[in-house]
Design an enzyme around this catalytic site. Structure first.
Site, PDB file in Angstrom:
ATOM      1  N   GLU A  49       1.581  -5.818  -5.358  1.00 34.61           N
ATOM      2  CA  GLU A  49       0.568  -5.109  -6.135  1.00 34.61           C
ATOM      3  C   GLU A  49       1.116  -4.740  -7.512  1.00 34.61           C
ATOM      4  OE1 GLU A  49      -2.608  -1.665  -5.070  1.00 34.61           O
ATOM      5  OE2 GLU A  49      -0.508  -1.078  -4.840  1.00 34.61           O
ATOM      6  N   LYS A 105      -9.098  -4.054  -7.093  1.00 31.78           N
ATOM      7  CA  LYS A 105      -9.074  -3.114  -5.985  1.00 31.78           C
ATOM      8  C   LYS A 105     -10.338  -2.257  -6.013  1.00 31.78           C
ATOM      9  CE  LYS A 105      -5.672   0.016  -3.827  1.00 31.78           C
ATOM     10  NZ  LYS A 105      -4.314   0.588  -4.015  1.00 31.78           N
ATOM     11  N   CYS A 135      -2.733  -3.265  -1.055  1.00 29.29           N
ATOM     12  CA  CYS A 135      -2.200  -2.020  -0.532  1.00 29.29           C
ATOM     13  C   CYS A 135      -3.151  -1.358   0.463  1.00 29.29           C
ATOM     14  CB  CYS A 135      -1.864  -1.111  -1.715  1.00 29.29           C
ATOM     15  SG  CYS A 135      -0.766   0.275  -1.357  1.00 29.29           S
TER      16      CYS A 135
END
Length: 339
Positions: free
Chosen positions: A45, A127, A161
């Site tokens: 990430e 995200k 994540c």
């Protein structure tokens, strides 16, 4: 996915807040992965320009010292740096899933770029919901960021994540028939003694459960924090205790829960490799397919809005509608009160 695919997961320290050096490192790791036969390589990430660890270590006001440099070294999806990475993918004939901080206008997003082995930028996703203090740095994605792509390797998707802790996000991804999933993580370095949810045990379990629930291969790259990172973020002994060096826990899992690569030491930089046999997907799905024979659509169904959510929508004069002159609802036709 009709044949065995060789994949690589990166475990390495980013070139902190240095876009040019970060791209150099990405290109080098792409070459290393391809040299050992990998057809896909995944990065952690925000590998470029590194994860903003200051957000976990001090107040927002104290962290502002890092903001201009971090924004300036974040990458756009259509700039010269992305073009260079695309050329490296094409040169080495390897697919790339790259985690990066995307700069778009005045905002940043936690993004993953999907690049084909011909250098095509297949897509960039963001995200959906930055986690906790990440929301002080990054904006949110939208339903169009739930993506699984048809590639020559098979159906390829990814999440960042703690998106792997969002049950509805995961179910939406499973419904798209993923076969190879890239789970991009930063490093498991912060609050190791105080918050198990941020540590390696919980987060590697999240990657493993994604593989088993979705019956998909999971390539889980994970960055590290070395001396360079600790020196950048930690100006007190207390911060050095909060942000430990190491934190690299890259993994590769099979769709039935097998661990397919021998892990590196948490402070070791390198690549994990595994050969993904598609027969394992059929075996796993014969036992449990949560969006197929192991579902109960008469009891549970998921409503998903996959449409993009633009901030500004242009309209024409012809599209503007007005209320009719007479309306049954008096609240719509009554004169306005004076301000």
């Amino acid at each position: 996915m009709d044949k065995t695919v060789r994949v690589a997961a990166v475990q390495a320290e980013p070139a902190w807040f240095d876009l040019a050096a970060g791209v150099d490192k990405v290109v080098d790791l792409i070459g290393q992965a391809a040299a050992r036969g990998a057809q896909l390589v995944g990065f952690g990430e925000t590998f470029v320009p590194g994860y903003p660890w200051w957000i976990w270590l001090d107040s927002p006001a104290a962290g502002m010292q890092f903001v201009p440099r971090y924004a300036a070294n974040s990458m756009t999806r259509d700039g010269a740096e992305m073009d260079r990475i695309r050329r490296a993918a094409a040169q080495h004939r390897i697919h790339v899933v790259l985690g990066f901080s995307e700069r778009a206008g005045g905002s940043l997003y936690m993004a993953q770029a999907f690049i084909s082995d011909t250098g095509e930028l297949i897509a960039v996703r963001r995200k959906l919901k930055p986690t906790h203090v990440e929301r002080s740095v990054y904006g949110e994605g939208d339903g169009s960021d739930l993506q699984v792509h048809d590639t020559t390797l098979g159906k390829l998707g990814g999440l960042n994540c703690w998106e792997h802790f969002q049950p509805l996000t995961k179910y939406a991804m499973y419904s798209l028939g993923e076969q190879i999933h890239v789970a991009s993580w930063p490093s498991f370095s912060v609050y190791r003694s105080a918050a198990q949810a941020l540590g390696p045990t919980v987060n590697t379990a999240a990657s493993l459960m994604y593989a088993v629930e979705g019956q998909t291969f999971v390539v889980a790259p994970c960055s590290t924090v070395g001396r360079a990172g600790q020196e950048l973020f930690c100006d007190t002994d207390t911060k050095k205790q909060l942000l430990r060096t190491g934190g690299g826990f890259a993994r590769i899992y099979g769709p039935e829960g097998s661990e397919l690569a021998t892990p590196l030491a948490e402070d070791e930089e390198g690549l994990l490799f595994a050969d993904l046999d598609p027969a394992l997907i059929a075996i796993a799905k014969s036992a449990a397919d949560p969006v197929g024979h192991y579902s109960r659509p008469d009891v549970f169904r998921l409503l998903v809005n996959r449409n993009p959510a633009p901030r500004v929508v242009e309209t024409s004069a012809e599209q503007v509608t007005t209320l009719p002159a007479h309306h049954d609802d008096e609240s719509l036709t009554a004169p306005m009160s004076p301000v």
